[in-house]
Design a protein around this motif. Structure first.
Motif, PDB file in Angstrom:
ATOM      1  N   ASN A 123       0.853  -1.343   0.454  1.00  0.00           N
ATOM      2  CA  ASN A 123      -0.087   0.193   0.498  1.00  0.00           C
ATOM      3  C   ASN A 123       0.863   1.740  -0.281  1.00  0.00           C
ATOM      4  N   SER A 162      -9.404  -0.046   5.242  1.00  0.00           N
ATOM      5  CA  SER A 162      -9.016   1.349   5.722  1.00  0.00           C
ATOM      6  C   SER A 162      -9.634   2.442   5.310  1.00  0.00           C
ATOM      7  N   LYS A 163     -10.744   3.628   6.490  1.00  0.00           N
ATOM      8  CA  LYS A 163     -10.732   4.977   5.468  1.00  0.00           C
ATOM      9  C   LYS A 163      -9.395   5.344   5.113  1.00  0.00           C
ATOM     10  N   ASP A 164      -8.510   5.329   5.704  1.00  0.00           N
ATOM     11  CA  ASP A 164      -6.890   6.272   5.551  1.00  0.00           C
ATOM     12  C   ASP A 164      -6.450   5.444   3.750  1.00  0.00           C
ATOM     13  N   ASN A 165      -6.278   3.740   4.034  1.00  0.00           N
ATOM     14  CA  ASN A 165      -6.620   3.696   2.374  1.00  0.00           C
ATOM     15  C   ASN A 165      -7.404   4.069   1.475  1.00  0.00           C
ATOM     16  N   LEU A 166      -8.167   3.716   1.637  1.00  0.00           N
ATOM     17  CA  LEU A 166      -8.930   4.125   0.624  1.00  0.00           C
ATOM     18  C   LEU A 166      -9.106   5.559   0.258  1.00  0.00           C
ATOM     19  N   GLU A 167      -9.129   6.403   0.806  1.00  0.00           N
ATOM     20  CA  GLU A 167      -8.942   7.760   0.549  1.00  0.00           C
ATOM     21  C   GLU A 167      -7.709   8.012  -0.473  1.00  0.00           C
ATOM     22  N   GLN A 168      -6.161   7.292   0.023  1.00  0.00           N
ATOM     23  CA  GLN A 168      -5.026   7.083  -0.750  1.00  0.00           C
ATOM     24  C   GLN A 168      -5.763   6.711  -1.884  1.00  0.00           C
ATOM     25  N   VAL A 170      -8.486   7.334  -3.579  1.00  0.00           N
ATOM     26  CA  VAL A 170      -9.539   7.152  -4.195  1.00  0.00           C
ATOM     27  C   VAL A 170      -8.554   8.846  -4.816  1.00  0.00           C
ATOM     28  N   ARG A 171      -7.803   9.343  -3.746  1.00  0.00           N
ATOM     29  CA  ARG A 171      -7.192  10.762  -3.950  1.00  0.00           C
ATOM     30  C   ARG A 171      -5.666  10.384  -5.574  1.00  0.00           C
ATOM     31  N   GLU A 172      -5.612   9.152  -5.684  1.00  0.00           N
ATOM     32  CA  GLU A 172      -4.415   8.328  -7.270  1.00  0.00           C
ATOM     33  C   GLU A 172      -5.564   8.517  -8.213  1.00  0.00           C
ATOM     34  N   ASN A 174      -8.331  10.703  -8.527  1.00  0.00           N
ATOM     35  CA  ASN A 174      -9.288  11.927  -8.893  1.00  0.00           C
ATOM     36  C   ASN A 174      -8.897  12.184 -10.229  1.00  0.00           C
TER      37      ASN A 174
END
Length: 279
Positions: A123, A162-168, A170-172, A174
């Motif tokens: 990750n 996890s929320k952090d992994n999912l946020e990372q 989806v940021r990529e 974008n």
């Protein structure tokens, strides 16, 4: 003499059959056969590590390397990058269900490889090489049932992140171009008389939750949706004794959960109608 395969587009193989047909290794997403001068590449959608994308009949295939930045001129990445000049034939398989390899035919590099950011097996953000490949048999389409099973399975896996992994992730994504491909669907033609009668019979109320229709249409009709208690795709009949009228929320609930208690309740509703009228 160049290698000739007896496989047909869309044919499903086991891993052993794939190995035997092309004389390749038993693992890996990129498998080269020196004997047959072919490279077999596998776009395995059941594994979340590689993010292959489709743009119509063009596949942007993620290169080799599970950890850290990928190198373009190393191992089979080099083979694929030079495939338009090195004489090697590239054959594509897709996997939507574990252990089932769908043959898509021969592909060719149609644009220069490029880099993008993805996550590796730990990750961690890294650079990967993407290979734009044209599928020569562009008429081949994926079946919607196959795709939907894969999609729902992927959703289940995503929900475990996890929320952090999912946020990372989806940021990529974008600024990533939206992928698309042709899906082959089977459309069941619903009898409009049956649909309208089921709604009329419900008299403006959802037959599952009992609530009044959420709004009225432009034609001043209560908005309800027809639902086949036994789905047409599962062998259900398009007849009035198999169709109920539901609000949009309950209709979606039936397709998402198909709860046994809800089915039982709706069957009782239909049984009551059958006692009043002989259909």
């Amino acid at each position: 003499m160049s290698f000739k395969t007896s496989l047909k587009i869309g044919q499903v193989l086991t891993n052993d059959e794939l190995m035997k047909e092309f004389s390749v290794a038993n693992s890996g997403g990129m498998r080269r056969s020196l004997k047959n001068n072919v490279l077999v590449i596998i776009s395995d959608h059941t594994k979340g590590l590689y993010d292959d994308k489709y743009y119509g009949n063009e596949l942007h295939y993620t290169g080799m390397g599970m950890k850290g930045d990928q190198e373009l001129y190393k191992q089979q990445n080099k083979t694929l990058a030079e495939s338009n000049s090195n004489g090697i034939e590239v054959h594509l398989f897709e996997v939507f269900k574990a252990k089932e390899y769908i043959y898509r035919g021969i592909v060719k590099l149609c644009k220069e490889p490029y880099q993008e950011k993805q996550l590796d097996e730990d990750n961690n953000e890294r650079k990967v090489w993407m290979f734009p490949l044209i599928i020569l048999d562009s008429e081949e389409m994926i079946d919607s049932d196959v795709y939907n099973v894969y999609y729902q399975d992927k959703i289940k896996k995503i929900r475990k992140l996890s929320k952090d992994n999912l946020e990372q992730i989806v940021r990529e994504k974008n600024n990533v171009k939206t992928s698309y491909r042709t899906i082959k669907t089977t459309t069941y033609i619903r009898d409009p008389y049956i649909v309208e009668y089921a709604k009329l019979r419900a008299d403006g109320f959802c037959q599952l939750c009992g609530e009044k229709a959420p709004f009225y249409t432009k034609n001043n009709k209560p908005y309800l949706e027809a639902h086949h208690l036994k789905w047409l795709s599962k062998g259900g009949t398009d007849t009035i004794d198999n169709v109920v009228a539901l609000c949009a929320n309950c209709h979606r609930k039936m397709h998402e959960l198909n709860n046994k208690d809800d089915i039982k309740k709706l069957k009782m509703v239909l049984d009551e109608y059958n006692k009043i009228r002989d259909y």
